[in-house]
Design a protein around this motif. Sequence first.
Motif, PDB file in Angstrom:
ATOM      1  N   GLY A 187       0.797  -1.222   0.000  1.00  0.00           N
ATOM      2  CA  GLY A 187       0.000   0.000   0.000  1.00  0.00           C
ATOM      3  C   GLY A 187       0.825   1.264   0.000  1.00  0.00           C
ATOM      4  N   ASN A 188       0.167   2.362   0.389  1.00  0.00           N
ATOM      5  CA  ASN A 188       0.790   3.683   0.406  1.00  0.00           C
ATOM      6  C   ASN A 188       1.171   4.054   1.832  1.00  0.00           C
ATOM      7  OD1 ASN A 188       0.056   3.773  -2.303  1.00  0.00           O
ATOM      8  ND2 ASN A 188      -1.828   4.903  -1.910  1.00  0.00           N
ATOM      9  N   PRO A 189       2.461   3.938   2.178  1.00  0.00           N
ATOM     10  CA  PRO A 189       2.852   4.320   3.537  1.00  0.00           C
ATOM     11  C   PRO A 189       2.845   5.848   3.660  1.00  0.00           C
ATOM     12  CG  PRO A 189       4.752   3.476   2.299  1.00  0.00           C
ATOM     13  CD  PRO A 189       3.590   3.477   1.369  1.00  0.00           C
ATOM     14  N   LEU A 190       2.063   6.358   4.586  1.00  0.00           N
ATOM     15  CA  LEU A 190       1.949   7.808   4.768  1.00  0.00           C
ATOM     16  C   LEU A 190       2.170   8.160   6.229  1.00  0.00           C
ATOM     17  CD1 LEU A 190      -1.383   8.354   2.764  1.00  0.00           C
ATOM     18  CD2 LEU A 190       0.944   8.678   1.908  1.00  0.00           C
ATOM     19  N   GLU A 236       0.119  15.798  16.031  1.00  0.00           N
ATOM     20  CA  GLU A 236       0.819  14.537  16.309  1.00  0.00           C
ATOM     21  C   GLU A 236       1.229  13.910  14.986  1.00  0.00           C
ATOM     22  OE1 GLU A 236      -0.674  11.874  19.647  1.00  0.00           O
ATOM     23  OE2 GLU A 236      -2.513  12.899  19.041  1.00  0.00           O
ATOM     24  N   TYR A 237       2.374  13.244  14.984  1.00  0.00           N
ATOM     25  CA  TYR A 237       2.853  12.536  13.795  1.00  0.00           C
ATOM     26  C   TYR A 237       2.795  11.044  14.086  1.00  0.00           C
ATOM     27  CZ  TYR A 237       4.583  17.104  12.370  1.00  0.00           C
ATOM     28  OH  TYR A 237       4.661  18.425  12.025  1.00  0.00           O
ATOM     29  N   ILE A 238       2.047  10.317  13.251  1.00  0.00           N
ATOM     30  CA  ILE A 238       1.853   8.880  13.482  1.00  0.00           C
ATOM     31  C   ILE A 238       2.026   8.147  12.151  1.00  0.00           C
ATOM     32  CG2 ILE A 238       0.217   7.123  14.295  1.00  0.00           C
ATOM     33  CD1 ILE A 238      -1.292   9.682  15.631  1.00  0.00           C
ATOM     34  N   ALA A 239       2.868   7.100  12.128  1.00  0.00           N
ATOM     35  CA  ALA A 239       3.044   6.335  10.884  1.00  0.00           C
ATOM     36  C   ALA A 239       1.712   5.712  10.498  1.00  0.00           C
ATOM     37  CB  ALA A 239       4.096   5.252  11.068  1.00  0.00           C
ATOM     38  N   GLY A 240       1.280   5.972   9.254  1.00  0.00           N
ATOM     39  CA  GLY A 240      -0.038   5.488   8.844  1.00  0.00           C
ATOM     40  C   GLY A 240      -0.085   5.038   7.399  1.00  0.00           C
ATOM     41  N   GLY A 241      -1.196   5.326   6.756  1.00  0.00           N
ATOM     42  CA  GLY A 241      -1.497   4.749   5.446  1.00  0.00           C
ATOM     43  C   GLY A 241      -2.421   3.580   5.721  1.00  0.00           C
ATOM     44  N   ALA A 242      -3.514   3.476   4.966  1.00  0.00           N
ATOM     45  CA  ALA A 242      -4.585   2.523   5.284  1.00  0.00           C
ATOM     46  C   ALA A 242      -4.108   1.077   5.420  1.00  0.00           C
ATOM     47  CB  ALA A 242      -5.680   2.620   4.222  1.00  0.00           C
ATOM     48  N   THR A 243      -3.386   0.586   4.411  1.00  0.00           N
ATOM     49  CA  THR A 243      -2.959  -0.825   4.438  1.00  0.00           C
ATOM     50  C   THR A 243      -1.967  -1.060   5.573  1.00  0.00           C
ATOM     51  OG1 THR A 243      -3.206  -0.908   2.032  1.00  0.00           O
ATOM     52  CG2 THR A 243      -2.004  -2.716   3.049  1.00  0.00           C
ATOM     53  N   GLN A 244      -1.027  -0.121   5.713  1.00  0.00           N
ATOM     54  CA  GLN A 244      -0.006  -0.276   6.759  1.00  0.00           C
ATOM     55  C   GLN A 244      -0.667  -0.306   8.141  1.00  0.00           C
ATOM     56  OE1 GLN A 244       4.413   1.044   6.942  1.00  0.00           O
ATOM     57  NE2 GLN A 244       3.246   2.886   7.346  1.00  0.00           N
ATOM     58  N   LYS A 265       0.127 -16.379   2.664  1.00  0.00           N
ATOM     59  CA  LYS A 265      -1.072 -17.123   2.233  1.00  0.00           C
ATOM     60  C   LYS A 265      -2.276 -16.197   2.113  1.00  0.00           C
ATOM     61  CE  LYS A 265       0.171 -21.707   3.994  1.00  0.00           C
ATOM     62  NZ  LYS A 265       1.451 -21.435   4.662  1.00  0.00           N
ATOM     63  N   TYR A 266      -2.153 -15.002   2.697  1.00  0.00           N
ATOM     64  CA  TYR A 266      -3.237 -14.009   2.664  1.00  0.00           C
ATOM     65  C   TYR A 266      -2.654 -12.670   2.235  1.00  0.00           C
ATOM     66  CZ  TYR A 266      -5.794 -17.411   5.535  1.00  0.00           C
ATOM     67  OH  TYR A 266      -6.407 -18.537   6.003  1.00  0.00           O
ATOM     68  N   PHE A 267      -3.349 -11.979   1.337  1.00  0.00           N
ATOM     69  CA  PHE A 267      -2.893 -10.672   0.841  1.00  0.00           C
ATOM     70  C   PHE A 267      -3.973  -9.625   1.050  1.00  0.00           C
ATOM     71  CE2 PHE A 267      -0.901 -13.993  -1.697  1.00  0.00           C
ATOM     72  CZ  PHE A 267       0.453 -13.668  -1.554  1.00  0.00           C
ATOM     73  N   TYR A 268      -3.548  -8.472   1.536  1.00  0.00           N
ATOM     74  CA  TYR A 268      -4.506  -7.382   1.722  1.00  0.00           C
ATOM     75  C   TYR A 268      -3.955  -6.087   1.121  1.00  0.00           C
ATOM     76  CZ  TYR A 268      -7.377  -3.740   3.742  1.00  0.00           C
ATOM     77  OH  TYR A 268      -8.190  -2.650   3.883  1.00  0.00           O
ATOM     78  N   ILE A 269      -4.761  -5.445   0.271  1.00  0.00           N
ATOM     79  CA  ILE A 269      -4.364  -4.202  -0.395  1.00  0.00           C
ATOM     80  C   ILE A 269      -5.544  -3.233  -0.343  1.00  0.00           C
ATOM     81  CG2 ILE A 269      -3.551  -3.164  -2.563  1.00  0.00           C
ATOM     82  CD1 ILE A 269      -2.415  -5.893  -3.364  1.00  0.00           C
ATOM     83  N   ALA A 270      -5.326  -2.058   0.229  1.00  0.00           N
ATOM     84  CA  ALA A 270      -6.411  -1.057   0.246  1.00  0.00           C
ATOM     85  C   ALA A 270      -6.619  -0.535  -1.174  1.00  0.00           C
ATOM     86  CB  ALA A 270      -6.055   0.087   1.191  1.00  0.00           C
ATOM     87  N   GLY A 271      -7.836  -0.101  -1.453  1.00  0.00           N
ATOM     88  CA  GLY A 271      -8.187   0.411  -2.783  1.00  0.00           C
ATOM     89  C   GLY A 271      -7.349   1.607  -3.204  1.00  0.00           C
ATOM     90  N   PHE A 272      -6.791   2.326  -2.228  1.00  0.00           N
ATOM     91  CA  PHE A 272      -5.973   3.505  -2.550  1.00  0.00           C
ATOM     92  C   PHE A 272      -4.787   3.154  -3.454  1.00  0.00           C
ATOM     93  CE2 PHE A 272      -7.701   4.762   1.724  1.00  0.00           C
ATOM     94  CZ  PHE A 272      -8.515   5.789   1.269  1.00  0.00           C
ATOM     95  N   ASN A 294     -10.243   8.212  13.227  1.00  0.00           N
ATOM     96  CA  ASN A 294      -9.209   7.894  12.239  1.00  0.00           C
ATOM     97  C   ASN A 294      -8.631   6.508  12.522  1.00  0.00           C
ATOM     98  OD1 ASN A 294      -7.246   8.124  10.209  1.00  0.00           O
ATOM     99  ND2 ASN A 294      -5.752   8.863  11.684  1.00  0.00           N
ATOM    100  N   GLY A 295      -8.615   5.658  11.516  1.00  0.00           N
ATOM    101  CA  GLY A 295      -8.024   4.329  11.682  1.00  0.00           C
ATOM    102  C   GLY A 295      -8.994   3.271  12.177  1.00  0.00           C
ATOM    103  N   ALA A 296     -10.246   3.653  12.470  1.00  0.00           N
ATOM    104  CA  ALA A 296     -11.203   2.659  12.986  1.00  0.00           C
ATOM    105  C   ALA A 296     -11.466   1.568  11.954  1.00  0.00           C
ATOM    106  CB  ALA A 296     -12.512   3.341  13.382  1.00  0.00           C
ATOM    107  N   GLY A 297     -11.697   1.985  10.699  1.00  0.00           N
ATOM    108  CA  GLY A 297     -11.940   1.020   9.630  1.00  0.00           C
ATOM    109  C   GLY A 297     -10.723   0.154   9.350  1.00  0.00           C
TER     110      GLY A 297
END
Length: 341
Positions: free
Chosen positions: A11-14, A57-65, A159-166, A292-295
């Motif tokens: 994904g997109n690390p932000l 605050e600065y927090i490492a994010g991005g949906a998939t990460q 065995k499992y892959f997850y990618i956010a639509g972004f 933020n991040g609940a989903g």
Amino acid sequence: MAYEGILMGIGNPLLDISAVVDENFLQKYDLKLNNAIPAEEKHVPMYEEMANSSNVEYIAGGATQNSIKVAQWMLQIPGATSYIGCIGKDKFGEEMKKNSKLAGVNVHYYEDESAPTGTCAVCVVGGERSLVANLSAANCYKSEHLKRPENWALVEKAKYFYIAGFFLTVSPDSIELVAEHAAAHDKVFMMNLSAPFICEFFKDVQDKFLPYMDFVFGNETEARTFSKVHGWETENVEEIALKISRWPKASGTHKRITVITQGAGPVVVAEDGKVKKFPVILLPKEKIVDTNGAGNAFVGAFLSQLVQEKSIEDCVRAGCYAANVIIQRSGCTYPEKPDFN
């Protein structure tokens, strides 16, 4: 069962730049709560304004990460998860590497020389959030990096892959490599609808990968946008979830399961032509710090049980538990150990 590297995310690390703002700020930059959009020219001054805020605050994010980190936290098994994405060679990038290592995720970042690490403005009003992503380096990911032996080894192992639509906006050819690998090797491939703008403006590429998706995640707004762009003429989330689950599949090994969250409303799960609804853990408004991040947390915790071959009920229960923990904290952060059984 061997869990090392079982779950992989791309994904997109932000770096999240999170601050409590007010209604005037939202109006000034033309923002809606509970939405996620890519940054435009008019949003550029916003980052500086937020960085100067006393509560930033600065927090490492991005949906998939975020999802992968929460899965790792729930699993408490070192190296169970891996993650790939593109960062810049800069201070924010170093921060991201440090943060992910601490989280126990096996990260293989592609480091871009020319662009700074991507950022996401998280504008919080009354516990709800509006996201504005400036992808920068995250937008520079190339499938050549994924094909390198040391990185493709992560794909082989998972065995499992997850990618956010972004990520559809960044490297569809990387998604294709992983989706085809998963279909050919009976592995589980999962994506998220992620945002209304993805469903609307990246409809064709999203539709292209839908046949490969064994699980589709999303929230009610994204589901309704998906329905609208496909001319389904229904706003009913249960109907939409069913229609998505019945979309043709690229491989017959796994059926498709659609999982739609609805904030404080019940989680909708569509599989085998039937819909089940699961209540979430309700919180009084004053306990909600920010959504933020609940989903992302819901998905991460769901995946932590899925890779252990637990029931869908347990996966949803875990998802609701983690989302409940995360909305009581700032950003997608969590205590040292989960309290879930």
